[in-house]
Motif scaffolding. Structure first.
Motif, PDB file in Angstrom:
ATOM      1  N   TYR A 171       0.826  -1.202   0.000  1.00 52.44           N
ATOM      2  CA  TYR A 171       0.000   0.000   0.000  1.00 52.44           C
ATOM      3  C   TYR A 171       0.865   1.259   0.000  1.00 52.44           C
ATOM      4  CZ  TYR A 171      -4.052  -2.921   1.356  1.00 52.44           C
ATOM      5  OH  TYR A 171      -5.065  -3.844   1.414  1.00 52.44           O
ATOM      6  N   ALA A 172       1.915   1.272   0.818  1.00 53.46           N
ATOM      7  CA  ALA A 172       2.783   2.445   0.887  1.00 53.46           C
ATOM      8  C   ALA A 172       3.403   2.751  -0.473  1.00 53.46           C
ATOM      9  CB  ALA A 172       3.878   2.233   1.928  1.00 53.46           C
ATOM     10  N   LEU A 173       3.759   1.702  -1.216  1.00 49.33           N
ATOM     11  CA  LEU A 173       4.367   1.896  -2.526  1.00 49.33           C
ATOM     12  C   LEU A 173       3.341   2.414  -3.535  1.00 49.33           C
ATOM     13  CD1 LEU A 173       7.007   1.558  -4.118  1.00 49.33           C
ATOM     14  CD2 LEU A 173       6.271  -0.762  -4.691  1.00 49.33           C
ATOM     15  N   LEU A 174       2.171   1.808  -3.573  1.00 45.56           N
ATOM     16  CA  LEU A 174       1.142   2.234  -4.513  1.00 45.56           C
ATOM     17  C   LEU A 174       0.652   3.647  -4.198  1.00 45.56           C
ATOM     18  CD1 LEU A 174      -0.816  -1.130  -4.661  1.00 45.56           C
ATOM     19  CD2 LEU A 174       0.496  -0.125  -6.543  1.00 45.56           C
ATOM     20  N   ASP A 175       0.511   3.968  -2.923  1.00 42.00           N
ATOM     21  CA  ASP A 175       0.047   5.302  -2.560  1.00 42.00           C
ATOM     22  C   ASP A 175       1.123   6.359  -2.783  1.00 42.00           C
ATOM     23  OD1 ASP A 175      -2.622   4.733  -1.855  1.00 42.00           O
ATOM     24  OD2 ASP A 175      -1.970   3.909   0.071  1.00 42.00           O
ATOM     25  N   ALA A 176       2.397   5.963  -2.730  1.00 39.32           N
ATOM     26  CA  ALA A 176       3.464   6.895  -3.094  1.00 39.32           C
ATOM     27  C   ALA A 176       3.313   7.320  -4.553  1.00 39.32           C
ATOM     28  CB  ALA A 176       4.827   6.251  -2.862  1.00 39.32           C
ATOM     29  N   ALA A 177       2.992   6.353  -5.422  1.00 40.54           N
ATOM     30  CA  ALA A 177       2.771   6.681  -6.829  1.00 40.54           C
ATOM     31  C   ALA A 177       1.564   7.592  -6.983  1.00 40.54           C
ATOM     32  CB  ALA A 177       2.574   5.404  -7.638  1.00 40.54           C
ATOM     33  N   ARG A 178       0.471   7.288  -6.285  1.00 41.18           N
ATOM     34  CA  ARG A 178      -0.715   8.145  -6.334  1.00 41.18           C
ATOM     35  C   ARG A 178      -0.371   9.581  -5.922  1.00 41.18           C
ATOM     36  NH1 ARG A 178      -4.955   3.990  -3.344  1.00 41.18           N
ATOM     37  NH2 ARG A 178      -6.290   3.572  -5.155  1.00 41.18           N
ATOM     38  N   ALA A 179       0.381   9.718  -4.821  1.00 44.10           N
ATOM     39  CA  ALA A 179       0.723  11.047  -4.327  1.00 44.10           C
ATOM     40  C   ALA A 179       1.619  11.785  -5.313  1.00 44.10           C
ATOM     41  CB  ALA A 179       1.408  10.929  -2.962  1.00 44.10           C
ATOM     42  N   ALA A 180       2.626  11.102  -5.853  1.00 49.31           N
ATOM     43  CA  ALA A 180       3.550  11.750  -6.793  1.00 49.31           C
ATOM     44  C   ALA A 180       2.822  12.271  -8.022  1.00 49.31           C
ATOM     45  CB  ALA A 180       4.643  10.769  -7.206  1.00 49.31           C
ATOM     46  N   LEU A 181       1.814  11.552  -8.474  1.00 48.02           N
ATOM     47  CA  LEU A 181       1.069  11.968  -9.668  1.00 48.02           C
ATOM     48  C   LEU A 181       0.171  13.167  -9.394  1.00 48.02           C
ATOM     49  CD1 LEU A 181       0.153   8.447 -11.083  1.00 48.02           C
ATOM     50  CD2 LEU A 181       1.852  10.047 -11.990  1.00 48.02           C
ATOM     51  N   GLN A 182       0.027  13.529  -8.114  1.00 43.65           N
ATOM     52  CA  GLN A 182      -0.758  14.709  -7.750  1.00 43.65           C
ATOM     53  C   GLN A 182       0.100  15.935  -7.470  1.00 43.65           C
ATOM     54  OE1 GLN A 182      -3.843  13.899  -4.694  1.00 43.65           O
ATOM     55  NE2 GLN A 182      -3.276  11.746  -4.940  1.00 43.65           N
ATOM     56  N   LEU A 183       1.398  15.752  -7.333  1.00 40.41           N
ATOM     57  CA  LEU A 183       2.270  16.881  -7.017  1.00 40.41           C
ATOM     58  C   LEU A 183       2.242  17.905  -8.146  1.00 40.41           C
ATOM     59  CD1 LEU A 183       5.541  15.400  -5.457  1.00 40.41           C
ATOM     60  CD2 LEU A 183       3.967  17.010  -4.363  1.00 40.41           C
ATOM     61  N   PRO A 184       2.110  19.185  -7.827  1.00 36.04           N
ATOM     62  CA  PRO A 184       2.137  20.202  -8.879  1.00 36.04           C
ATOM     63  C   PRO A 184       3.548  20.415  -9.417  1.00 36.04           C
ATOM     64  CG  PRO A 184       1.951  21.230  -6.717  1.00 36.04           C
ATOM     65  CD  PRO A 184       1.839  19.756  -6.493  1.00 36.04           C
ATOM     66  N   GLY A 185       3.622  20.794 -10.682  1.00 31.00           N
ATOM     67  CA  GLY A 185       4.899  21.178 -11.276  1.00 31.00           C
ATOM     68  C   GLY A 185       5.771  20.042 -11.736  1.00 31.00           C
ATOM     69  N   THR A 186       5.281  18.814 -11.738  1.00 33.36           N
ATOM     70  CA  THR A 186       6.112  17.681 -12.159  1.00 33.36           C
ATOM     71  C   THR A 186       6.012  17.390 -13.648  1.00 33.36           C
ATOM     72  OG1 THR A 186       4.365  16.045 -11.795  1.00 33.36           O
ATOM     73  CG2 THR A 186       5.749  16.619  -9.891  1.00 33.36           C
ATOM     74  N   GLY A 187       4.935  17.859 -14.283  1.00 28.61           N
ATOM     75  CA  GLY A 187       4.712  17.522 -15.690  1.00 28.61           C
ATOM     76  C   GLY A 187       4.098  16.152 -15.881  1.00 28.61           C
ATOM     77  N   LEU A 188       3.863  15.428 -14.783  1.00 29.36           N
ATOM     78  CA  LEU A 188       3.229  14.120 -14.867  1.00 29.36           C
ATOM     79  C   LEU A 188       1.715  14.288 -14.814  1.00 29.36           C
ATOM     80  CD1 LEU A 188       5.439  12.152 -12.310  1.00 29.36           C
ATOM     81  CD2 LEU A 188       5.664  12.135 -14.798  1.00 29.36           C
ATOM     82  N   ASN A 189       0.997  13.444 -15.528  1.00 28.59           N
ATOM     83  CA  ASN A 189      -0.456  13.473 -15.408  1.00 28.59           C
ATOM     84  C   ASN A 189      -0.916  12.188 -14.718  1.00 28.59           C
ATOM     85  OD1 ASN A 189      -1.467  11.368 -17.370  1.00 28.59           O
ATOM     86  ND2 ASN A 189      -0.219  12.584 -18.774  1.00 28.59           N
ATOM     87  N   PRO A 190      -2.149  12.151 -14.230  1.00 33.89           N
ATOM     88  CA  PRO A 190      -2.593  10.978 -13.463  1.00 33.89           C
ATOM     89  C   PRO A 190      -2.548   9.668 -14.230  1.00 33.89           C
ATOM     90  CG  PRO A 190      -4.067  12.841 -13.099  1.00 33.89           C
ATOM     91  CD  PRO A 190      -3.132  13.247 -14.206  1.00 33.89           C
ATOM     92  N   ALA A 191      -2.505   9.746 -15.563  1.00 31.83           N
ATOM     93  CA  ALA A 191      -2.451   8.522 -16.360  1.00 31.83           C
ATOM     94  C   ALA A 191      -1.040   8.191 -16.826  1.00 31.83           C
ATOM     95  CB  ALA A 191      -3.378   8.643 -17.569  1.00 31.83           C
ATOM     96  N   ALA A 192      -0.034   8.851 -16.262  1.00 32.10           N
ATOM     97  CA  ALA A 192       1.356   8.583 -16.664  1.00 32.10           C
ATOM     98  C   ALA A 192       1.698   7.118 -16.423  1.00 32.10           C
ATOM     99  CB  ALA A 192       2.312   9.480 -15.887  1.00 32.10           C
ATOM    100  N   PRO A 193       2.521   6.530 -17.285  1.00 29.16           N
ATOM    101  CA  PRO A 193       2.928   5.134 -17.065  1.00 29.16           C
ATOM    102  C   PRO A 193       3.735   4.989 -15.785  1.00 29.16           C
ATOM    103  CG  PRO A 193       4.142   6.114 -18.888  1.00 29.16           C
ATOM    104  CD  PRO A 193       3.095   7.096 -18.516  1.00 29.16           C
ATOM    105  N   VAL A 194       3.474   3.921 -15.059  1.00 34.90           N
ATOM    106  CA  VAL A 194       4.102   3.662 -13.764  1.00 34.90           C
ATOM    107  C   VAL A 194       4.704   2.273 -13.780  1.00 34.90           C
ATOM    108  CG1 VAL A 194       3.675   3.381 -11.270  1.00 34.90           C
ATOM    109  CG2 VAL A 194       2.455   5.165 -12.551  1.00 34.90           C
TER     110      VAL A 194
END
Length: 419
Positions: A171-194
């Motif tokens: 869970y900690a690993l999957l939620d880390a990905a969820r959180a990173a995809l929400q960070l502003p200014g990264t250029g990543l979108n929620p559908a980015a490949p993981v």
């Protein structure tokens, strides 16, 4: 020493105080949404300077996010997002690697988000750990892949780190990905490949996340998982390594996590552990992966118990303990993404037999699995053993494997003839 002492009760393993000045790691009341960001701030990665890539070519953001504990209740976890300073030159948009680190210990000072700011953590007289995952992280970042590194549940925060807990780590690993995809200014979108990535403890976390992703975080666009040198079965791990001083502290970390997560096991452990065993658990709770200590002085777990039996025998004859340990076993579910697994056949730490059984189980579920037995790795013992050496040969191969998954190439498999 037989008998139990209240001062060394395993009940002490239900709390892990945060040091003064570490306010970032003290969670406020949490929202119920897994992956929600609680707070975030810029972080300075050691051996890197502003405007210069240094050894770690990235800008770092430390964040606290919401995850779930082993009983699916909200809990706070800290992680570090690393934004590469070089462009992604592979196919499609920049991918995100959800990175699960190797064993660091159980003390709050061992959290990866802390180690990345100083590389080496030392507390007298002999508690020392360094951030050895920087090699793999630097290699991923040099390819232009964004990376988020989880601290896992209970490292840095007030909860006990439940070491080698299948669900909490996943869970900690999957939620880390969820959180990173929400960070502003990264250029990543929620559908980015993981992709999921980990070795040793991280290999178990990556494996667990691969098994649970389709039910826990189905919205993540996970393309594959690298599972390196994983511990697959906590009880088997203890029995396989019983008597080996370099690995003995891990037994205490597992028991501390079990006691913290499963209250019904605490009176059992209080009755079954003698003063030596309880002292080992108490000491281990605040330590990193150090080469000396009480556990290393008493590496045979028969020295820890009131009955003189090894821990595996104690686990097997106590249904509550047995149930808690059985819940940590990997291979009972089937991932929905391709998997590359690397595990040395002669690994002296994370045994190969259950890894092969895990891979075979996944193959039976129709998952493309490639199992690399790292047959070229020699058998070695001690602090730098086969398990440590096997980390390095798969670095380049695993990262090229990830690049191929991001490109949409069919995943290779040797399910038909596992080595």
């Amino acid at each position: 020493m037989a008998g139990g002492g209240a001062a060394n009760s395993v009940l002490l393993a239900s709390a892990n105080p945060v040091a003064a000045g570490d306010d970032f790691y003290l969670p406020p009341p949490l929202p119920p949404t897994p992956g929600a960001i609680v707070r975030a701030e810029p972080a300075q990665v050691a051996l890197s300077a502003p405007g210069m890539p240094g050894i770690v070519p990235a800008a770092a953001t430390r964040m606290m996010y919401v995850s779930s504990d082993t009983h699916d209740a909200p809990t706070a976890v800290v992680g570090t997002y690393l934004q590469p300073s070089v462009p992604w030159t592979g196919p499609g948009e920049r991918p995100l690697i959800a990175y699960a680190g190797g064993t660091k210990g159980q003390g709050n000072q061992c959290a990866p988000s802390k180690l990345m700011t100083q590389v080496v953590q030392y507390q007298p007289p002999a508690d020392i750990i360094f951030e050895y995952d920087l090699l793999a992280l630097s290699s991923l970042l040099a390819r232009g892949m964004a990376v988020v590194v989880t601290d896992y549940h209970g490292l840095g925060t007030p909860d006990v780190h439940d070491y080698l807990n299948r669900k909490a780590q996943a869970y900690a690993l999957l939620d880390a990905a969820r959180a990173a995809l929400q960070l502003p200014g990264t250029g990543l979108n929620p559908a980015a490949p993981v992709a999921l990535y980990g070795y040793s403890q991280g290999g178990m976390a990556s494996a667990g996340a691969a098994e649970l992703q389709s039910s826990y975080a189905p919205e993540l666009n996970v393309r594959g998982a690298y599972v390196g040198g994983p511990v697959v079965d906590d009880e088997y791990f203890i029995g396989y390594n019983d008597g080996r001083s370099s690995i003995a502290p891990a037994f205490a970390w597992i028991l501390n996590g079990i006691a913290a997560d499963y209250p019904e096991t605490r009176p059992i452990l209080d009755a079954e552990l003698n003063d030596t065993g309880k002292a080992i658990l108490h000491e281990a709770l605040g330590k990193c992966a150090v080469p000396i200590g009480l556990a290393q002085d008493h590496p045979r777990t028969s020295e820890w118990t009131t009955s003189g039996e090894p821990l595996t025998a104690v686990i097997d004859r106590n249904p509550e303990l047995k149930s808690a340990f059985d819940e940590q076993r990997i291979g009972t579910l089937t991932p929905s993404v391709p998997v590359l697994t690397a595990s040395a056949m002669n690994d002296e730490g994370a045994p190969y037999v259950p890894v092969r059984e895990m891979a075979a189980s996944w193959c039976g579920g129709g998952v493309p699995v490639e199992l690399d037995p790292n047959a070229q790795i020699p058998t070695m013992w001690g602090l730098v053993g086969t398990h440590v050496l096997a980390f390095f040969p798969s670095l380049a191969d695993s990262q090229q494997w990830l690049t191929d998954r991001f490109a949409g190439w069919p995943a290779p498999t040797n399910c038909g003839a596992l080595p």
